[in-house]
Design an enzyme around this catalytic site. Structure first.
Site: not given
Ligand code: KIV
Length: 275
Positions: A124, A193
């Protein structure tokens, strides 16, 4: 015998194509953060679809004020612990600040390390149009990428804090364009988010990839929470968080009872001693 076990494990494993199909069928996706073997294993047993090794580990595991100091080596280490536990859930490694912003080639290298050394099945990264080329390079290298737009904690200094994004016409249009760019670059899903619920709903309707919300209302294709918030292990959770258990209070209670019993010579009792 072992072949049958391996095949049945594979059949039930959550995969990237399966998540896309979930959106088409209108089935919601549950994602939680995890940072170690024990909790990853419990969440996997509970049927959580995606385990995200979030860079929130900077806050909730390391006690840092922001996610910015987290290193790629630390992310890979925690991803390995989570991947070792996950039998069903898809494991996503969250690329930390500085590991993909300088060049797309460096971003690709970082993503490859998460897959190769961390055993993640996807990565991600935060950002929209500015990281579209980087996402495309990763996808071209067969690495599934989850995007993350709206409130992006790695941009805390630009945003001036953890502020809701996408309010007002220009803010709304910026987040919408970022979400479109992430999809066009080939991401398989996107985290939305900290944005108004109606904007998240509009993005969810428009995109063909699943949206996973956090502080983005109920109309996303899935939801994610930081595990420490879910379990009552973090001190001051944001207002969108629903606490499903209070392990923080239970832990203090258990540790206090232990200390008292040690002080009074009540532990270990004969039942907990070798003969
Ligand atoms: O780092 C994280 O926990 C996140 C989530 C809140 C989506 O990016």
């Amino acid at each position: 015998m072992s072949t049958v076990t391996a095949e049945s494990t594979r059949e039930h494993r959550v995969t990237v194509p399966m998540l896309r199909a979930r959106k088409r069928r209108g089935e919601r996706i549950a994602m939680l953060t995890a940072y170690d073997f024990t909790f990853a294993s419990l969440f996997d047993q509970a049927g959580i679809d995606v385990l995200l090794v979030g860079d929130s580990l900077g806050n909730v595991v390391q006690g840092q004020p922001t996610t910015l100091p987290v290193t790629l080596d630390e992310t890979i280490y925690h991803t390995r612990l989570v991947a070792r536990a996950a039998r069903r859930a898809l494991v996503v490694a969250d690329l930390p600040f500085g590991s993909y912003q300088i060049t797309s080639e460096e971003g690709l290298r970082s993503a490859v390390r998460c897959i190769k050394e961390g055993s993640a099945q996807a990565v991600k990264l935060e950002g929209g149009r500015s990281v579209a080329e980087t996402i495309a390079r990763m996808v071209a290298a067969e690495i599934p990428v989850m995007g993350h737009v709206g409130l992006t904690p790695q941009a805390i200094h630009r945003m001036g804090g953890h502020r809701v994004q996408g309010r007002g016409e220009s803010g709304r249009s910026r987040v919408l364009k970022d979400a479109r760019a992430v999809e066009a670059a080939g991401a398989f899903a996107v985290v939305l988010e900290g944005m108004p619920a109606d904007l998240a709903a509009e993005i969810t309707r428009e995109l063909s990839i699943p949206t996973i919300g956090i502080g983005a209302g109920v109309d996303c294709d899935g939801q994610v929470l930081v595990m420490h918030d879910l379990l009552g292990l973090s001190g001051d959770a944001p207002s969108f968080v629903k606490q499903y258990a209070n392990l923080g209070a239970l832990s203090v209670q258990a540790a206090r009872r232990f200390a008292e019993e040690v002080a009074h010579g009540k532990f270990p009792d004969p039942e907990h001693s070798y003969r």
